[in-house]
Write an enzyme that holds these catalytic residues in place. Structure first.
Site, short mmCIF file in Angstrom:
data_model
loop_
_atom_site.label_atom_id
_atom_site.label_comp_id
_atom_site.label_asym_id
_atom_site.label_seq_id
_atom_site.Cartn_x
_atom_site.Cartn_y
_atom_site.Cartn_z
CD GLU A 174 4.00 33.70 3.82
OE1 GLU A 174 4.91 33.31 4.55
OE2 GLU A 174 2.85 33.97 4.28
CG HIS A 250 8.11 30.20 2.48
ND1 HIS A 250 8.62 30.39 3.75
CD2 HIS A 250 6.95 30.91 2.44
CE1 HIS A 250 7.79 31.15 4.45
NE2 HIS A 250 6.77 31.48 3.69
CB CYS A 368 14.58 30.88 6.48
SG CYS A 368 13.69 29.64 5.56
N1 LIG Z 1 11.23 30.96 6.01
C1 LIG Z 1 11.10 30.07 7.11
C2 LIG Z 1 9.92 30.43 7.93
C3 LIG Z 1 9.65 29.49 9.06
C4 LIG Z 1 8.46 29.90 9.87
N2 LIG Z 1 8.30 29.03 11.03
C5 LIG Z 1 7.51 29.37 12.07
O1 LIG Z 1 6.91 30.42 12.10
C6 LIG Z 1 7.38 28.37 13.21
C7 LIG Z 1 7.01 29.00 14.53
C8 LIG Z 1 6.55 27.98 15.55
O2 LIG Z 1 5.96 26.97 15.16
O3 LIG Z 1 6.76 28.19 16.75
C9 LIG Z 1 7.19 29.89 9.02
O4 LIG Z 1 6.59 28.82 8.86
O5 LIG Z 1 6.84 30.94 8.46
#
Ligand SMILES: NCCC[C@H](NC(=O)CCC(=O)O)C(=O)O
EC number: 3.5.3.23
Length: 444
Positions: A174, A250, A368
């Site tokens: 990630e 994360h 983020c």
């Molecule tokens: N570093 C923060 C990342 C946030 C990201 N959220 C998302 O993808 C949510 C998208 C949605 O639910 O429409 C994730 O979880 O990887």
């Protein structure tokens, strides 16, 4: 030579929406089906990036990805014209359409892991795009991410770009959200702290039981090898599986570092004392471990406010400041803690709040939204200068957002074929503004 830690913020794409795609990310799930405002989201991100540039920081931007991702939809069997592909996917597999429409590349802390030249054997800055295999909607990012990084850091003498790791859960990666570089000065060799959620090849090792651990030890070790890091400058530390099960998907939701400061929640890690001793030994410089106790801020408050998804930056004056989301001001326990923190005699002397709520509602805070790249002045000069934030770029990008972005988007709008045209027109113009060349599939 002067050294800087630059922040490259992800521009929010025209399809920013709330589709509830990220199991284990509390905000993503609880805000699913909310109406989003892509225009406001993009402008909030630009404001935060410009504010850091105005503080004297080196600040860049990274382009978003092409969405809807029609190539993935065609690859899984939807055919016909672009509009037909979208319409069939909406009827037959709406969840897959949603996954192909997310603007999740905006969270560039997940774009890649970056090792500065002071840490690497060949003296280059190394980049490995994250494969993001744990989530379908994010697993379609790494190839274009690699194209965008190569067009932004486009100089072979200073920058080394690797392919993303093999696309298997054993190598779940990630990116920088699980990686912190600690150092005395940005230009000195530092310690790279890799935080993982589980060991893929050791079935008896502890791991979370409710939510996925997205990062594996095997992935972190592979990135360290690719980046030519010495064993003596790496520490691999496991995140506490209990906090993953409480929504800490994360590591940057529970700790953040800058230079010789590691700001963390007492429940963040496993084997904290032993691992902190290893960091101290490998650092060869004073470390400030700034611990937040559960009695001061609960895990629930940390996840809701994103206290640890803040950026700690070193201002040109040498003082450190925390860049926090306004959500931290709105949470009484967290606001009280931050007011006290600046009086405790740690290197952190100020807190500045920014409204990034459109991103927060999908589980992405200030940290983020940015990818950190520590560079010396020659390396900064070798970056594609059209991506560096200044007054002119800020004005240009705001005008561009006003021209192309909607101020309302619901999940049902994702099937609108007009969105393909709007998105491609916007991105085509963006590649001209940032002089990126043809980074998108529709341009190739
Ligand atoms: N570093 C923060 C990342 C946030 C990201 N959220 C998302 O993808 C949510 C998208 C949605 O639910 O429409 C994730 O979880 O990887």
């Amino acid at each position: 030579m002067k050294h800087f830690e630059a922040n490259f913020d992800g521009l929010v794409g025209p399809t920013h929406n709330y589709a509830g795609l990220s199991f284990g990310n509390v905000a993503s799930l609880s805000n699913a089906a909310l109406t989003s405002n892509p225009k406001a989201a993009a402008k909030q991100g630009l404001q935060k990036a410009k504010a850091l540039a105005d503080l004297g920081m080196v600040q860049g931007v990274l382009a978003p990805q092409e969405r809807p991702d029609l190539y993935t939809l065609r690859r899984i069997g939807f055919s016909g014209s672009d509009a037909e592909v979208l319409q069939k996917a909406a009827q037959q597999a709406p969840a897959l359409l949603n996954a192909c429409c997310s603007a999740s590349s905006m969270w560039t802390a997940n774009a890649a892991t970056v090792s500065p030249s002071a840490d690497t054997r060949d003296g280059k800055v190394h980049f490995t795009p994250a494969n993001l295999v744990d989530k379908l909607h994010r697993s379609i990012e790494p190839i274009t991410t690699g194209n965008i990084l190569q067009a932004t850091f486009n100089n072979d003498r200073h920058f080394k770009h690797h392919q993303h790791l093999p696309e298997h859960t054993s190598f779940g990666d990630e990116g920088a959200a699980n990686h912190t570089r600690l150092c005395s000065e940005y230009g000195h060799a530092g310690v790279e702290l890799f935080v993982y959620g589980q060991e893929a090849t050791n079935p008896s090792a502890v791991k979370p039981t409710k939510y996925p651990a997205r990062q594996t030890l095997e992935a972190s070790q592979a990135v360290a090898r690719l980046h030519q890091l010495e064993d003596e400058s790496c520490v691999f530390m496991q995140q506490n599986p209990d906090v993953i099960d409480q929504g800490v998907f994360h590591n940057d939701v529970i700790s953040v570092g800058n230079q010789n400061v590691l700001f963390y929640h007492e429940q963040a890690f496993l084997n904290t004392d032993t691992k902190f001793d290893e960091i101290r030994r490998k650092m060869n410089a004073d470390m400030h471990f700034v611990k937040v106790a559960t009695s001061q801020v609960s895990i629930d408050d940390a996840v809701r406010s994103y206290l640890f998804n803040t950026q700690i930056i070193t201002l040109p004056s040498g003082e450190m400041a925390i860049i926090a989301p306004t959500n931290c001001q709105e949470n009484p326990a967290v606001f009280a803690y931050l007011n006290e923190l600046v009086t405790l005699g740690t290197p952190i002397k100020q807190v500045r709040y920014y409204d990034v709520k459109q991103s927060m509602q999908n589980g992405g805070g200030p940290a983020c939204l940015r990818l950190r790249v520590a560079m010396n002045e020659q390396e900064v000069a070798a970056v594609n200068q059209n991506t560096i934030m200044n007054d002119a770029l800020f004005t240009r990008l705001n005008t561009w957002v006003d021209k192309h972005y909607r101020d309302q988007l619901t999940v049902s709008d994702l099937a609108d074929p007009q969105l393909i045209i709007e998105s491609r027109t916007a991105l085509d113009e963006l590649t001209q503004i940032l002089k990126l060349g043809s980074v998108y599939q529709f341009q190739r």
